[in-house]
Design an enzyme around this catalytic site. Structure first.
Site, PDB file in Angstrom:
ATOM      1  N   ASP A  75       9.459  -0.888   3.245  1.00  0.00           N
ATOM      2  CA  ASP A  75       8.123  -0.529   3.718  1.00  0.00           C
ATOM      3  C   ASP A  75       8.232   0.738   4.579  1.00  0.00           C
ATOM      4  OD1 ASP A  75       5.391  -0.955   4.079  1.00  0.00           O
ATOM      5  OD2 ASP A  75       5.669  -2.278   5.814  1.00  0.00           O
ATOM      6  N   ASN A  80       2.001  -8.728   8.332  1.00  0.00           N
ATOM      7  CA  ASN A  80       3.121  -8.786   9.269  1.00  0.00           C
ATOM      8  C   ASN A  80       2.666  -9.437  10.578  1.00  0.00           C
ATOM      9  OD1 ASN A  80       5.568  -8.308  10.593  1.00  0.00           O
ATOM     10  ND2 ASN A  80       5.223  -6.127  10.862  1.00  0.00           N
TER      11      ASN A  80
HETATM   12 ZN   LIG Z   1       1.967  -0.237   6.453  1.00  0.00          ZN
END
Ligand SMILES: [Zn+2]
Length: 279
Positions: free
Chosen positions: A80, A227
């Protein structure tokens, strides 16, 4: 790997990307995905890769866990917000299935040039690539930014000229915790989806309503990144466990409830993305 995301786009669901912050995260993600029969993307954000032990260590660890836990659903290991072309190449060499190159802070010319270099290297190694246009707001894992809506022409150019597999057009989403109500640009999203045939990626989904997530899925988003809400579930439970019994010091007794909280949160994300019972 690309076929998995393409299939999600065609069947109007999104594969969740859940970011890893340690061994418990890997186990929780795999357990939740296996239990709900959902394909899943295990993400490591480039800024925390060193904390996680480096590209090779963390990628090998995730793949070893897939084997030892007898996981039968498809899992994509993804980098990411790759910070540099070199870092993306290191992740490819380490065995990642998918990498994101984040050139969103560069001019569109430079973004295309750098993303193209990542795509050429990645595609030669059968690894797929995500690019970004515009700016996702907020602050998470050291990724800081102010919201800047993706320009339609820039999206078309980056997707076509760099031969991207997936594109993250920033359209009002924010990393970390939202201040107030999220305001996604659905008309811009529709225009981008109509102009580009590759699946879109939504960053900063923690805090976006279920209804808005479904709208984003119907407007071409086939990968949605989570997240913050997992980390909130983990830390809230950890605090509660420690506060309930001040004499606790056995690590398993302390950590197991926080792992269970993560598994439940990841399952709820899978239901929101309607990716359950797909495999
Ligand atoms: Zn991101």
């Amino acid at each position: 790997m690309n076929a998995l995301i393409q299939q999600a786009k065609q069947e109007h669901y999104a594969i969740p990307q859940i970011n890893v912050n340690g061994l418990l995260w890997i186990e929780s993600i795999l357990e939740a995905a296996e239990a709900t029969r959902s394909p899943i993307i295990v993400g490591t954000t480039d800024k925390v890769v060193e904390f996680l032990g480096g590209y090779h260590f963390i990628c090998t660890t995730i793949k070893n866990k897939i084997k030892t836990m007898n996981i039968t659903i498809p899992v994509i290991v993804h980098l990411d917000h790759g910070l540099t072309v070199e870092n993306c190449k290191k992740a490819v060499d380490a065995g990642y299935d998918s990498v994101m190159y984040d050139g969103s802070k560069l001019s569109i010319e430079e973004n295309i040039k750098q993303t193209k270099a990542v795509v050429e290297y990645a595609h030669n190694n059968k690894v797929i690539v995500e690019g970004e246009v515009g700016a996702i707001g907020g602050n998470e894992d050291g990724i800081v930014g102010n919201v800047k809506y993706a320009d339609l022409d820039d999206c078309i150019r980056l997707a076509q000229e760099a031969k991207l597999d997936t594109l993250a057009p920033a359209l009002g989403s924010v990393h970390g915790k939202y201040q107030g109500e999220p305001d996604l640009g659905f008309s811009e999203m529709k225009a981008i989806q109509e102009a580009i045939d590759i699946p879109l990626v939504l960053h900063g989904a923690s805090g976006i309503s279920d209804e808005d997530l479904l709208t984003a899925i119907h407007l071409g988003h086939a990968k949605i990144n989570f997240n913050t809400e997992i980390n909130i579930a983990w830390s809230n439970q950890l605090r509660q466990t420690l506060n309930q019994d001040k004499s606790l010091f056995n690590p398993q007794q302390i950590l197991k409830p926080s792992k269970a909280a993560m598994v439940e949160t990841i399952k709820s994300i899978i239901y929101k993305c309607t990716s359950y019972n797909r495999v």
